[in-house]
Design a protein around this motif. Structure first.
Motif, PDB file in Angstrom:
ATOM      1  N   ASN A  82     -50.919  66.846 -48.759  1.00  0.00           N
ATOM      2  CA  ASN A  82     -49.702  67.436 -49.290  1.00  0.00           C
ATOM      3  C   ASN A  82     -49.778  67.371 -50.805  1.00  0.00           C
ATOM      4  O   ASN A  82     -49.399  66.389 -51.414  1.00  0.00           O
ATOM      5  N   HIS A  83     -50.312  68.420 -51.395  1.00  0.00           N
ATOM      6  CA  HIS A  83     -50.571  68.405 -52.828  1.00  0.00           C
ATOM      7  C   HIS A  83     -50.489  69.850 -53.324  1.00  0.00           C
ATOM      8  O   HIS A  83     -50.979  70.749 -52.650  1.00  0.00           O
ATOM      9  N   PRO A  84     -49.903  70.088 -54.481  1.00  0.00           N
ATOM     10  CA  PRO A  84     -49.768  71.478 -54.938  1.00  0.00           C
ATOM     11  C   PRO A  84     -51.101  72.185 -55.149  1.00  0.00           C
ATOM     12  O   PRO A  84     -51.167  73.407 -55.036  1.00  0.00           O
ATOM     13  N   GLY A  85     -52.158  71.438 -55.433  1.00  0.00           N
ATOM     14  CA  GLY A  85     -53.440  72.097 -55.663  1.00  0.00           C
ATOM     15  C   GLY A  85     -54.243  72.281 -54.394  1.00  0.00           C
ATOM     16  O   GLY A  85     -55.334  72.825 -54.417  1.00  0.00           O
ATOM     17  N   MET A  86     -53.723  71.791 -53.282  1.00  0.00           N
ATOM     18  CA  MET A  86     -54.495  71.805 -52.050  1.00  0.00           C
ATOM     19  C   MET A  86     -54.237  73.071 -51.245  1.00  0.00           C
ATOM     20  O   MET A  86     -53.140  73.603 -51.263  1.00  0.00           O
ATOM     21  N   HIS A  87     -55.277  73.529 -50.568  1.00  0.00           N
ATOM     22  CA  HIS A  87     -55.166  74.754 -49.781  1.00  0.00           C
ATOM     23  C   HIS A  87     -54.927  74.405 -48.327  1.00  0.00           C
ATOM     24  O   HIS A  87     -55.851  74.190 -47.580  1.00  0.00           O
ATOM     25  N   GLY A  88     -53.704  74.316 -47.946  1.00  0.00           N
ATOM     26  CA  GLY A  88     -53.400  74.029 -46.553  1.00  0.00           C
ATOM     27  C   GLY A  88     -53.502  72.560 -46.244  1.00  0.00           C
ATOM     28  O   GLY A  88     -53.615  71.722 -47.134  1.00  0.00           O
ATOM     29  N   ASN A  89     -53.468  72.269 -44.935  1.00  0.00           N
ATOM     30  CA  ASN A  89     -53.445  70.881 -44.496  1.00  0.00           C
ATOM     31  C   ASN A  89     -54.856  70.337 -44.479  1.00  0.00           C
ATOM     32  O   ASN A  89     -55.542  70.397 -43.470  1.00  0.00           O
ATOM     33  N   PHE A  90     -55.294  69.805 -45.553  1.00  0.00           N
ATOM     34  CA  PHE A  90     -56.662  69.349 -45.681  1.00  0.00           C
ATOM     35  C   PHE A  90     -56.637  68.222 -46.692  1.00  0.00           C
ATOM     36  O   PHE A  90     -55.821  68.222 -47.590  1.00  0.00           O
ATOM     37  N   SER A  91     -57.510  67.258 -46.499  1.00  0.00           N
ATOM     38  CA  SER A  91     -57.487  66.143 -47.434  1.00  0.00           C
ATOM     39  C   SER A  91     -58.893  65.793 -47.889  1.00  0.00           C
ATOM     40  O   SER A  91     -59.847  65.938 -47.133  1.00  0.00           O
ATOM     41  N   VAL A  92     -59.000  65.364 -49.134  1.00  0.00           N
ATOM     42  CA  VAL A  92     -60.264  64.847 -49.636  1.00  0.00           C
ATOM     43  C   VAL A  92     -59.993  63.430 -50.127  1.00  0.00           C
ATOM     44  O   VAL A  92     -59.129  63.231 -50.980  1.00  0.00           O
ATOM     45  N   HIS A  93     -60.699  62.467 -49.552  1.00  0.00           N
ATOM     46  CA  HIS A  93     -60.574  61.095 -50.043  1.00  0.00           C
ATOM     47  C   HIS A  93     -61.660  60.889 -51.088  1.00  0.00           C
ATOM     48  O   HIS A  93     -62.839  61.038 -50.798  1.00  0.00           O
ATOM     49  N   MET A  94     -61.230  60.541 -52.311  1.00  0.00           N
ATOM     50  CA  MET A  94     -62.193  60.431 -53.398  1.00  0.00           C
ATOM     51  C   MET A  94     -62.216  59.014 -53.943  1.00  0.00           C
ATOM     52  O   MET A  94     -61.177  58.364 -54.026  1.00  0.00           O
ATOM     53  N   TYR A  95     -63.411  58.561 -54.307  1.00  0.00           N
ATOM     54  CA  TYR A  95     -63.543  57.317 -55.061  1.00  0.00           C
ATOM     55  C   TYR A  95     -63.860  57.741 -56.482  1.00  0.00           C
ATOM     56  O   TYR A  95     -64.876  58.395 -56.718  1.00  0.00           O
ATOM     57  N   VAL A  96     -62.972  57.426 -57.404  1.00  0.00           N
ATOM     58  CA  VAL A  96     -63.148  57.926 -58.764  1.00  0.00           C
ATOM     59  C   VAL A  96     -63.313  56.779 -59.743  1.00  0.00           C
ATOM     60  O   VAL A  96     -62.820  55.668 -59.541  1.00  0.00           O
ATOM     61  N   GLU A  97     -64.043  57.061 -60.802  1.00  0.00           N
ATOM     62  CA  GLU A  97     -64.179  56.115 -61.902  1.00  0.00           C
ATOM     63  C   GLU A  97     -63.801  56.888 -63.151  1.00  0.00           C
ATOM     64  O   GLU A  97     -64.485  57.858 -63.508  1.00  0.00           O
ATOM     65  N   GLY A  98     -62.704  56.509 -63.795  1.00  0.00           N
ATOM     66  CA  GLY A  98     -62.175  57.363 -64.852  1.00  0.00           C
ATOM     67  C   GLY A  98     -61.719  58.654 -64.201  1.00  0.00           C
ATOM     68  O   GLY A  98     -60.978  58.623 -63.238  1.00  0.00           O
ATOM     69  N   ASP A  99     -62.226  59.796 -64.688  1.00  0.00           N
ATOM     70  CA  ASP A  99     -61.880  61.030 -63.977  1.00  0.00           C
ATOM     71  C   ASP A  99     -63.111  61.653 -63.328  1.00  0.00           C
ATOM     72  O   ASP A  99     -63.137  62.837 -63.028  1.00  0.00           O
ATOM     73  N   ILE A 100     -64.160  60.847 -63.163  1.00  0.00           N
ATOM     74  CA  ILE A 100     -65.373  61.357 -62.503  1.00  0.00           C
ATOM     75  C   ILE A 100     -65.342  60.955 -61.030  1.00  0.00           C
ATOM     76  O   ILE A 100     -65.104  59.792 -60.707  1.00  0.00           O
ATOM     77  N   VAL A 101     -65.602  61.923 -60.162  1.00  0.00           N
ATOM     78  CA  VAL A 101     -65.646  61.649 -58.728  1.00  0.00           C
ATOM     79  C   VAL A 101     -66.982  60.990 -58.400  1.00  0.00           C
ATOM     80  O   VAL A 101     -68.039  61.516 -58.728  1.00  0.00           O
ATOM     81  N   LYS A 102     -66.905  59.798 -57.778  1.00  0.00           N
ATOM     82  CA  LYS A 102     -68.146  59.105 -57.424  1.00  0.00           C
ATOM     83  C   LYS A 102     -68.547  59.422 -55.987  1.00  0.00           C
ATOM     84  O   LYS A 102     -69.711  59.499 -55.668  1.00  0.00           O
ATOM     85  N   LYS A 103     -67.552  59.519 -55.139  1.00  0.00           N
ATOM     86  CA  LYS A 103     -67.822  59.762 -53.729  1.00  0.00           C
ATOM     87  C   LYS A 103     -66.660  60.567 -53.179  1.00  0.00           C
ATOM     88  O   LYS A 103     -65.500  60.329 -53.552  1.00  0.00           O
ATOM     89  N   ALA A 104     -66.944  61.550 -52.341  1.00  0.00           N
ATOM     90  CA  ALA A 104     -65.865  62.350 -51.766  1.00  0.00           C
ATOM     91  C   ALA A 104     -66.075  62.474 -50.267  1.00  0.00           C
ATOM     92  O   ALA A 104     -67.189  62.642 -49.812  1.00  0.00           O
ATOM     93  N   ARG A 105     -64.996  62.333 -49.527  1.00  0.00           N
ATOM     94  CA  ARG A 105     -65.094  62.426 -48.071  1.00  0.00           C
ATOM     95  C   ARG A 105     -64.046  63.420 -47.576  1.00  0.00           C
ATOM     96  O   ARG A 105     -62.856  63.258 -47.842  1.00  0.00           O
ATOM     97  N   PRO A 106     -64.490  64.508 -46.899  1.00  0.00           N
ATOM     98  CA  PRO A 106     -63.506  65.456 -46.380  1.00  0.00           C
ATOM     99  C   PRO A 106     -62.820  64.892 -45.153  1.00  0.00           C
ATOM    100  O   PRO A 106     -63.463  64.309 -44.290  1.00  0.00           O
ATOM    101  N   VAL A 107     -61.517  65.027 -45.067  1.00  0.00           N
ATOM    102  CA  VAL A 107     -60.777  64.588 -43.886  1.00  0.00           C
ATOM    103  C   VAL A 107     -59.978  65.787 -43.377  1.00  0.00           C
ATOM    104  O   VAL A 107     -58.868  66.043 -43.826  1.00  0.00           O
TER     105      VAL A 107
END
Lengths: 368, 175
Positions: free
Chosen positions: A11-36
């Protein structure tokens, strides 16, 4: 600085539909991303096993909403292949018009929609407003604006009248006249250039390895389009080009979508001229109800070029009045799952919605 | 069938496939489970390199699962439906994620919906369903109605809502 876990969506204004990305971030760099993707499982494939061949036509447009006609055509083509039904010629031309109109509608929406993650909302509003003109055509032709249920097994539901043809000509002229405005607003805009140019590059090898189709692949310089490679309907009888780019970045992917709109307009104009006059636009199922239709044993796969890439239906029949198994090949499956996991690490948080928007990740296509 | 599809089939003859022509650009190849990986690798090397779809069909009467790989060639537009049947009671097969990396997700999906285990693919976490506690839902012997009745039992209301509404609207209520 330590790693932070950040949930992007569902549930996010930038998201396209019911979809989620779990991100591990350091600063604003994505270190790991997992689609859910599991936020809207509606069990379409199971539902289709429990309905008659014809009843499924009213169910499948719900799989992906912006371009519902590709669901209908894929399913109808696969069933026609198994049952060896010959579709009347006029119906095939009408199907092409419907598919290309849906394509323009979706592209306009998408090109304008890139304004969403960038904060350029005028583009989004224009996109929605111009798409509405095409929905008017659909309303006149099929009686519905979004879920058309117009393409059925053996043809189309009803004939296209000269009045609707006239409406299509006028709308095409209007959309063509609007294209320079879009070009000025979006593709000559500094914000768009600095956010999209040279960002999120997907090379040809990566695209081929992942199995990405559609604009994601064509932005790397490969002229692969199912309408050309494996022509269905009468795409081999009309002239059109497949625009490509070589950069493979987010900007070229959006720009290719924009470049495809005039090509679709060209296809529809040729189709309207070549289409023969006839009253026969479908093959009746049987005397009485279409629910009695029995499809012989067999299996087939039908695929078409959607705006997001290759979209397909795999249908299995065991010779009864309901499908034994239907599997949907969502066009955004590779880029929406494998792509997120493999290619988002290393980018910035702000790039994640741009990947989802330019790669056209449509959540219900992944999680049917 | 196209000429390139015929050539590919000639090369596949060593694997003794059962070929069925569906369309002018589509054919189905059925092979034994121990040969399917070689068939897929051969087809990939011959240009059928795009994995369109990987899925499973539950043939409950034969007590078998049919694993289906759909390969597409961007060169001539040919499609091969490669299929193999495995035992339904012991559904174990090998992964193809080394050949097509995206197959990892298709295998996860098949594991979740049919219960097939893929050796070599250790990431078998649920992909779509949350808190699922029944048999895999796309199996033919899964009964959705029974499941939903058990999971969401009929709700009992403390008040008789229809009688309440009739009282409020003085008996003028539809139905």
């Amino acid at each position: 600085m330590g790693e932070t876990k950040l949930f992007f969506g569902p549930n996010h204004p930038g998201m396209h539909g019911n979809f989620s990305v779990h991100m591990y971030v350091e600063g604003d760099i994505v270190k790991k991303a997992r689609p859910v993707p599991g936020f809207l499982h509606r069990g379409f494939e199971k539902l289709m096993e429990r309905r008659y061949w014809y009843s499924n036509i009213s169910l499948i447009p719900r799989i992906c909403v912006p371009e519902p006609d590709i669901n209908e055509i894929c399913y109808a083509m696969a069933v026609e292949k198994i049952a060896k039904i010959e579709v009347p010629e006029r119906a095939q031309w009408i199907r092409m018009i419907v598919l290309e109109l849906a394509r323009i509608a979706n592209h306009i929406w998408n090109v304008g929609g890139i304004g969403g993650p960038l904060g350029l909302y005028t583009a989004s509003y224009w996109g929605v407003a111009d798409r509405d003109r095409i929905l008017d055509i659909f309303e006149a032709l099929t009686g519905a604006r979004v879920y058309h249920m117009y393409i059925i097994i053996g043809g189309v539901r009803k004939n296209m009248t000269p009045k609707i043809e006239d409406m299509i000509w006028k709308t095409l002229d209007y959309i063509e006249s609007r294209l320079p405005d879009y070009e000025n607003l979006i593709f000559k805009n500094r914000i768009v250039h600095s956010r999209l140019k040279g960002r999120l590059i997907l090379t040809r090898e990566q695209a081929m390895e992942m199995g990405v189709t559609g604009v994601g692949l064509r932005a790397t310089g490969v002229e692969y389009d199912i309408r050309k490679v494996d022509p269905y309907l009468f795409y081999d009888r009309v002239e059109f080009e497949v625009p490509t780019a070589t950069e493979g970045d987010a900007f070229s992917r959006v720009y290719l979508k924009f470049k495809e709109i005039p090509q679709s307009i060209k296809i529809i104009r040729q189709t309207l001229e070549k289409m023969p006059q006839s009253d026969r636009v479908n093959v009746p199922a049987s005397k009485g109800s279409g629910l009695r239709r029995v499809v012989p044993k067999g299996m087939a796969y039908a695929h078409v070029e959607s705006t997001r890439g290759e979209y397909g239906f795999f249908v299995v029949s065991d010779g009864k009045n309901k499908p034994y198994r239907v599997a949907v090949r969502g066009a955004s499956y590779p880029q929406g799952l494998y792509g997120i996991e493999k290619y988002l690490p290393g980018t910035r948080i702000e790039d994640v919605p741009i990947w989802l928007a330019t790669m056209d990740v449509c959540a219900p296509e992944i999680d049917r | 069938m196209t000429s390139s599809m015929n050539e590919a089939l000639e090369k596949l003859e060593v694997f003794q496939p059962e070929v069925e022509e569906i369309d002018e650009r589509e054919a189905k190849i059925s092979v034994a489970p121990d040969r399917v990986i070689s068939v897929l690798e051969t087809l990939k090397s011959l240009g059928y390199s795009h994995l369109s779809l990987m899925t499973c069909v539950d043939w409950i009467e034969d007590s078998q699962f049919e694993l289906v790989y759909i390969l597409f060639s961007w060169r001539d537009g040919g499609k091969f439906i490669v299929s193999t049947r495995i035992d339904r009671n012991n559904p174990v097969f090998v992964t193809v994620k080394e050949i097509w990396p995206v197959a990892r997700f298709y295998e996860r999906e098949i594991h979740e919906f049919f219960g097939v285990k893929f050796l070599g693919n250790d990431d078998m976490k649920p992909l779509f369903l949350e808190l699922w506690d029944d048999k895999p839902p796309l199996k033919k012997d899964f009964d959705p109605l029974e499941y939903s009745k058990r999971k969401f039992p009929g709700r009992e209301y403390k008040k008789d809502v229809v009688a309440e509404a009739k009282r409020m609207f003085r008996g003028e209520i539809n139905g």
